[in-house]
Each structure stands twice: as C-alpha cells, then as structure tokens.
Scaffold this motif. Sequence first.
Motif, short mmCIF file in Angstrom:
data_model
loop_
_atom_site.label_atom_id
_atom_site.label_comp_id
_atom_site.label_asym_id
_atom_site.label_seq_id
_atom_site.Cartn_x
_atom_site.Cartn_y
_atom_site.Cartn_z
N MET A 40 -9.17 29.42 61.59
CA MET A 40 -10.21 30.16 60.98
C MET A 40 -11.58 29.45 61.30
SD MET A 40 -10.06 32.07 57.36
CE MET A 40 -11.26 31.93 56.15
N LYS A 41 -12.41 30.20 61.74
CA LYS A 41 -13.87 29.55 61.88
C LYS A 41 -15.00 29.91 60.77
CE LYS A 41 -16.08 29.00 66.22
NZ LYS A 41 -16.33 29.36 67.64
N ARG A 42 -15.63 28.99 60.38
CA ARG A 42 -16.57 29.35 59.18
C ARG A 42 -17.85 29.55 59.99
NH1 ARG A 42 -15.96 25.58 53.97
NH2 ARG A 42 -17.60 24.72 55.11
N ALA A 43 -18.95 30.57 59.37
CA ALA A 43 -19.92 30.53 60.03
C ALA A 43 -21.26 30.19 58.78
CB ALA A 43 -20.34 32.15 60.24
N ALA A 44 -20.91 29.84 57.87
CA ALA A 44 -21.83 29.32 56.58
C ALA A 44 -21.28 28.67 55.79
CB ALA A 44 -22.33 30.46 56.16
N PHE A 45 -22.12 27.80 54.89
CA PHE A 45 -21.93 27.03 53.69
C PHE A 45 -21.38 27.68 52.59
CE2 PHE A 45 -24.91 24.07 56.15
CZ PHE A 45 -23.75 23.12 56.36
N THR A 46 -20.62 27.35 51.77
CA THR A 46 -20.17 28.12 50.61
C THR A 46 -21.11 27.73 49.36
OG1 THR A 46 -18.68 26.33 49.86
CG2 THR A 46 -17.53 28.04 51.12
N LEU A 47 -21.15 28.44 48.40
CA LEU A 47 -22.21 28.13 47.19
C LEU A 47 -22.08 26.81 46.59
CD1 LEU A 47 -24.31 29.38 45.88
CD2 LEU A 47 -22.60 30.54 44.11
N ILE A 48 -20.71 26.44 46.46
CA ILE A 48 -20.57 25.00 45.98
C ILE A 48 -21.13 23.94 47.05
CG2 ILE A 48 -18.58 23.44 45.30
CD1 ILE A 48 -18.73 25.71 43.47
N GLU A 49 -20.59 24.18 48.12
CA GLU A 49 -21.18 23.20 49.10
C GLU A 49 -22.76 22.97 49.03
OE1 GLU A 49 -17.90 23.33 52.58
OE2 GLU A 49 -19.58 24.73 52.95
N LEU A 50 -23.38 24.15 48.87
CA LEU A 50 -24.95 24.21 48.94
C LEU A 50 -25.25 23.40 47.23
CD1 LEU A 50 -25.81 27.40 50.21
CD2 LEU A 50 -26.36 25.31 51.34
N MET A 51 -24.57 23.64 46.34
CA MET A 51 -25.06 23.10 45.16
C MET A 51 -24.97 21.60 45.13
SD MET A 51 -23.76 26.17 42.64
CE MET A 51 -24.52 25.15 41.07
N ILE A 52 -23.75 21.22 45.85
CA ILE A 52 -23.60 20.04 45.78
C ILE A 52 -24.52 19.03 46.70
CG2 ILE A 52 -21.77 18.25 46.64
CD1 ILE A 52 -19.65 19.77 45.81
#
Length: 168
Positions: free
Chosen positions: A1-13
């Motif tokens: 599975m390919k991701r196109a963006a960061f998750t909200l948790i990754e941005l907050m960290i």
Amino acid sequence: MKRAAFTLIELMISIAILSIMMLYLYNSYASLNIENGLVKKEVKHITDVQKIKKVLYLDFALAQGKVTVIHKEKNEDFVSFQSKNSLHHRFNPYIAYVLKEKKLYRLESFKMIKDYHFSADDVFDVAYLGEATIFKVYEGSKKSEGQYLIHIDFKNMEDILYKVKVLG
C-alpha cells in the motif's frame, strides 16, 4: 500500500521536535549575546588601561627638561613637565597630571603649568583618565636619574605601577 501524505500524528510529532530544537537554538543565541556583551565590556576595559599606559609612557619617555613633582598630600602628587608627546596636536606641549576630588586628569597647554592653583587666564585641554584614589610619582635616585615610578590606584580599573625612563 502506497501513501501519498503524512498522517496527523506524524505532523504533530515533527512540529514538537522542531519546537524543541527552536527553543534550544533560541537559548543558545541568547547565551551567546550575553557572553559577547561581557567580552566586549572586558575588551573595552583592557583597551582603556592600555591607552592610559601608552599616554603615560609617551609623556614621560619624551619629557624635555625637568619633571616637577609636587607632593600635595599622602596619596596625591602634582606633576608638570614639557613633553614631545601631544594628544591635541601641539608642538612640545606642557603636560600636567592632577588628582582632584578622586579624579585623575591630564592637562595639556602651550604655557607652563606651574602649580595646582589655576587662574581664569589658564588655557589647556583636559583629558579625564578615570577615578583614582592614589596618584604618586617617585623619582629615581641620582644613579638612576631620569627614571620615574608611577603608581595609580584606579577605582574601577586595574592599578598601574609603571616604571618609565626619559629617553631624551
């Protein structure tokens, strides 16, 4: 599975880590500014003392004729002589050192400054050297004629104990 963006948790960290780094950098920058201010103040202090030593040396080393030392009080002398050194672009000016009300002054004039009492007709340039509690000039013995020991005890600067020999 390919991701196109960061998750909200990754941005907050990543924002939290960046904030901690910025806080550390700001504290380092503030400490550096404080240390630079202290170094600048110390360098100015050392430079002021060196300038006074240079003026004293040049005045006494280039003295012409007799250096008159009048012992006014226990810790105060009045010194007067002619020198080749000038701070005010005079030719062979007369120099006097005076300690008045715990302030050391260097006077430079076209005319001989004979004693501590000045009249309204006296014209000279004044250089303030600093607050001092002691200004004494000791003349050398007959064997070491032309040598002077200068002792200045400054209030906010290092004390000066300086031996100078007249060159001319």
